[in-house]
Enzyme design. Structure first.
Site, short mmCIF file in Angstrom:
data_model
loop_
_atom_site.label_atom_id
_atom_site.label_comp_id
_atom_site.label_asym_id
_atom_site.label_seq_id
_atom_site.Cartn_x
_atom_site.Cartn_y
_atom_site.Cartn_z
N HIS A 190 37.96 16.08 16.52
CA HIS A 190 36.37 16.79 16.74
C HIS A 190 35.86 16.89 17.87
CE1 HIS A 190 31.98 16.69 16.05
NE2 HIS A 190 32.24 17.09 15.09
N ASP B 138 31.22 11.74 21.60
CA ASP B 138 32.06 12.09 20.11
C ASP B 138 33.42 11.48 19.83
OD1 ASP B 138 33.38 14.21 18.08
OD2 ASP B 138 31.94 15.77 18.70
N SER C 174 28.33 21.23 13.74
CA SER C 174 28.98 20.32 14.90
C SER C 174 29.90 21.43 16.08
CB SER C 174 30.44 19.28 14.70
OG SER C 174 29.84 17.85 13.70
#
Length: 548
Positions: free
Chosen positions: A61, A22, A381
């Site tokens: 994220h 990620d 996600s």
């Protein structure tokens, strides 16, 4: 998503290592507090790299996805009071190994290098909430290539299917050895209340961390407030683009826009809040540059009528609150849909998981949200790490099981979703919504290995067969008999299975069957094949459609 903290836990959970590919991580988050953890498992061969800002994650994220998988329990977590409660990952005792593959972009080279490193380091599961805008051939797709090598080495890979729905054939990460996860809703939705001066009250979706403070402001439709000094007319101003609004008419007012935007135009014009019209599906709360409410079509018409036919219209837009969503669970409109463009006879997505309005850890140094330690965001996600966590949970009880066996457990034990709530049916949710409890006890598993996937790749491009040879392994009880049942075969379509009974005498014993499809259809039709011993129901969805 039905994954409570009091589920039975294996002592091996702390030995499970999940590789997160990620944007990095904010390790100082309370969700990553390692108090009570011993040294890494002996199988771990990796190194901790802290140079080159490797783990620094300013966009959030990677921190969000990592804490969803394995975050420790943190009480009183919220986004400035929204979604207040205890934050916890699915497998809080598991280990995470974080591989930063996204810098300015997520390059193929970095993704492949991370797969190589994760395999060499000794991870058990890999989670990758990354995808291109379109599905690619397996021989050129870095995620398909990397995950193939991971699977070859006994590592399951969980991936997101993309956020290009509801358009069909937008699903990505479609290799059969990958778990491909769609995003479904949870039973809480975030709404912002609107009070009109005539007493009308309604709610619209939005993620407001504050509102207009109870203060009543004038209400104006910005189709009536174009920025004439910039040669803007009502056809442009009604969409609230930057610079399109008359600042004098918009300042300190609640404004009505004819589309959903991030709100920078109203903010620049000095508005205090906005009511944004959305004509299409309205199922995700977004965050904006100022307090906003996004009502449904009917409410939008009522607001517009009030604003245009009242001499001094006023409104209040409130801070958001969480309310029960009685329509849940359904697939989010943004979640990418099948059919599978690369291999049409393999159903993708595999399954769905919670991916809407998910609260998880966040780096407090994020430029857009300083001092915020937990954030609420939506996307496939966010769904992917929920399935990753369930896969890690299964792995903790069955450390020797193959990636395909765990993938089978996930797919065949899902909660069945309602096709009336999801117009694209299996092309939106695959087998259904993940069921963590049932996944631990599937009864039978469809297993596969490297050789099976090589045969599959060698057959790519050849005409699809209507005959499928399937092999299952018994993982339920030693002496068991399973009978097959085909649910809802549509008229004009015949699905047969031979043999119709599989009798097992021992665990891990394998039996094979042949599934045949006969007939024609001009529409997309759904069915299901279920092997049952009276206790376990091993369900596989069947979709027949005409490929254009």
């Amino acid at each position: 998503m039905g994954f409570p903290a009091n589920l039975p836990r294996s002592h091996f959970e702390t030995e499970v290592i999940v590789g997160m590919l990620d944007t990095g991580i904010w390790p100082e988050s309370k969700s990553f507090n390692d108090d009570g953890f011993g040294p890494p498992p002996q199988k771990w061969k990796g190194l901790c790299q802290s140079n080159h800002n490797f783990t620094c994650n300013n966009d959030g994220h990677g921190t969000h996805t990592s804490s969803t998988v394995a975050g420790r329990e943190v009480a009183n977590a919220s986004l400035r009071g929204l979604a207040d409660g205890t934050a916890r990952g699915g497998v809080p005792s598991a280990r995470i190994a974080v591989y930063k593959v996204c810098w300015d972009r997520c390059s193929d080279v970095d993704i492949l290098a991370a797969f190589d490193d994760a395999i060499a380091d000794g991870v058990d599961i890999i989670s990758i909430s990354i995808g291109d805008g379109v599905a690619h051939d397996y021989f050129t797709d870095p995620i398909a290539i990397g995950s193939f090598h991971a699977t070859k080495n006994g590592i399951l890979v969980s991936s997101s299917v993309g956020n290009l729905g509801p358009k069909r054939s937008t699903v990505v990460n479609v290799a059969p050895w990958l778990v491909s996860v769609a995003a479904s809703t949870i039973d809480r939705k975030l709404v912002a209340g609107v009070n009109l001066g005539d007493g009308q009250v309604f709610q619209g979706l939005a993620l407001n961390t504050d509102g207009s403070g109870g203060t009543i402001y004038p209400l104006i439709y910005v189709g009536n407030a174009p920025n004439k000094s910039a040669n803007t007319n009502a056809l442009n101003s009604r969409f609230c683009a930057k610079g399109s609004l008359d600042a004098e008419l918009s300042r300190r007012k609640v404004i009505i826009c004819d589309t959903v935007s991030f709100g920078y135009g109203p903010q620049l014009a000095g508005a205090v809040a906005a009511i944004l019209r959305r004509d299409g599906v309205n199922d995700v709360a977004l965050e904006f540059a100022l307090p906003v409410s996004v009502p449904g079509v009917n409410y939008s018409e009522s607001v517009l009528q009030y604003a245009n036919k009242t001499s001094n219209p006023t409104a209040i837009v409130s801070k958001s609150e969480g309310v029960f969503d009685k329509a849940a669970t359904y697939v989010a409109s943004f979640s990418s849909r099948g059919p599978n463009r690369i291999t049409p006879n393999i159903l993708k997505p595999d399954l769905a998981a919670a991916g809407v309005d998910i609260l998880a850890a966040w780096p407090p140094i994020n430029a857009e949200k300083e001092s915020v330690s937990y954030n609420i965001i939506s996307g496939t996600s966010m769904a992917c790490p929920n399935v990753t966590a369930v896969a890690a949970y299964i792995k903790s009880f069955n450390p020797t099981w193959s990636p395909a066996a765990i993938q089978s457990e996930l797919i065949t034990t899902t909660y069945i979703m309602n096709s009336t709530k999801n117009a694209d049916a299996e092309f939106s949710y695959g087998a259904g919504n993940v069921n963590p409890v049932a996944a631990l006890n599937p009864g039978l598993v469809y297993d596969a290995d490297e050789g099976d996937y090589v045969k599959f790749l060698c057959g790519e491009g050849k005409p699809c067969s209507a005959t499928y040879h399937r092999t299952v392994a018994n993982v339920g009880t030693p002496n068991s008999t399973y009978q097959v049942n085909v649910i809802a075969p549509p008229a004009g379509l015949r699905i047969t299975v031979e043999p119709q009974v599989l009798a097992f005498e021992s665990l891990r014993e394998k039996k094979s069957s042949v599934v045949k499809h006969e007939g024609e259809t001009s529409i997309t039709v759904s069915a299901a094949l279920i092997w049952s011993d009276g206790k376990h129901n091993v369900r596989s969805p069947v979709v027949v459609y005409t490929s254009s």
